[in-house]
Design a protein around this motif. Structure first.
Motif, PDB file in Angstrom:
ATOM      1  N   GLU A   1       0.877  -1.118   0.080  1.00  0.00           N
ATOM      2  CA  GLU A   1       0.151   0.058  -0.042  1.00  0.00           C
ATOM      3  C   GLU A   1       0.863   1.126   0.062  1.00  0.00           C
ATOM      4  N   ILE A   2       2.050   1.264   0.472  1.00  0.00           N
ATOM      5  CA  ILE A   2       2.962   2.250   0.542  1.00  0.00           C
ATOM      6  C   ILE A   2       4.157   2.025  -0.060  1.00  0.00           C
ATOM      7  N   CYS A   3       4.832   3.151  -0.554  1.00  0.00           N
ATOM      8  CA  CYS A   3       6.157   2.775  -1.166  1.00  0.00           C
ATOM      9  C   CYS A   3       7.162   4.069  -0.662  1.00  0.00           C
ATOM     10  N   ASP A   4       8.415   3.629  -0.373  1.00  0.00           N
ATOM     11  CA  ASP A   4       9.368   4.604   0.257  1.00  0.00           C
ATOM     12  C   ASP A   4      10.499   4.399  -0.923  1.00  0.00           C
ATOM     13  N   SER A   5      11.547   5.226  -0.870  1.00  0.00           N
ATOM     14  CA  SER A   5      12.918   5.206  -1.938  1.00  0.00           C
ATOM     15  C   SER A   5      13.584   3.814  -1.915  1.00  0.00           C
ATOM     16  N   PHE A   6      13.576   3.111  -0.695  1.00  0.00           N
ATOM     17  CA  PHE A   6      14.068   1.868  -0.526  1.00  0.00           C
ATOM     18  C   PHE A   6      13.268   0.741  -1.137  1.00  0.00           C
ATOM     19  N   PHE A   7      12.040   0.779  -1.175  1.00  0.00           N
ATOM     20  CA  PHE A   7      11.158  -0.225  -1.595  1.00  0.00           C
ATOM     21  C   PHE A   7      11.197   0.104  -3.271  1.00  0.00           C
ATOM     22  N   GLY A   8      10.888   1.606  -3.611  1.00  0.00           N
ATOM     23  CA  GLY A   8      11.245   1.675  -4.876  1.00  0.00           C
ATOM     24  C   GLY A   8      12.261   1.270  -5.698  1.00  0.00           C
ATOM     25  N   ARG A   9      13.380   1.391  -5.102  1.00  0.00           N
ATOM     26  CA  ARG A   9      14.684   0.909  -5.449  1.00  0.00           C
ATOM     27  C   ARG A   9      14.847  -0.674  -5.689  1.00  0.00           C
TER      28      ARG A   9
END
Length: 121
Positions: free
Chosen positions: A52-60
């Protein structure tokens, strides 16, 4: 193989769980790469429907996982990306070139079956 990773015919299906800590994301990436090496699928299907959410680490993670799988010869399909995750990934500048993205797992499985059926054996 992780309970989130399943082999279906020549496809490796990964149900990415929600709310993974950074170390868990790295562990999932290693498990996916090991599954690709062991199972030798031709397709990698990443299902993000629980995320449900995305931070920069997950996006990478998403971006590098796709790149790594492609370098290992996989055709990559992603599905289940929520509008919030897509919005965040685009705002952060993440891209998924040469990846088919579909709304849900049913569409993704139908797509891979259709493409595989059209390929000469």
């Amino acid at each position: 193989m992780s309970t989130h990773i399943k082999k279906l015919e020549d496809l490796l299906l990964v149900n990415v769980p929600a709310d993974l800590a950074d170390t868990q994301i790295l562990g999932l990436r290693r498990a996916i790469l090991a599954g690709i090496e062991r199972e030798r699928p031709r397709w990698l299907l990443l299902d993000f429907s629980e995320v449900e959410i995305c931070d920069s680490f997950f996006g990478r993670f998403v971006e590098t996982m796709v790149s790594m799988a492609r370098l290992m010869g996989m055709r990559v399909v992603v599905c289940g990306l929520s509008d919030a995750v897509v919005e965040t990934m685009v705002e952060m500048g993440f891209e998924l070139p040469d990846v088919t993205s579909l709304l849900d797992i049913d569409d993704a499985l139908a797509y891979t079956r259709r493409v595989r059926a059209a390929q000469p054996r």
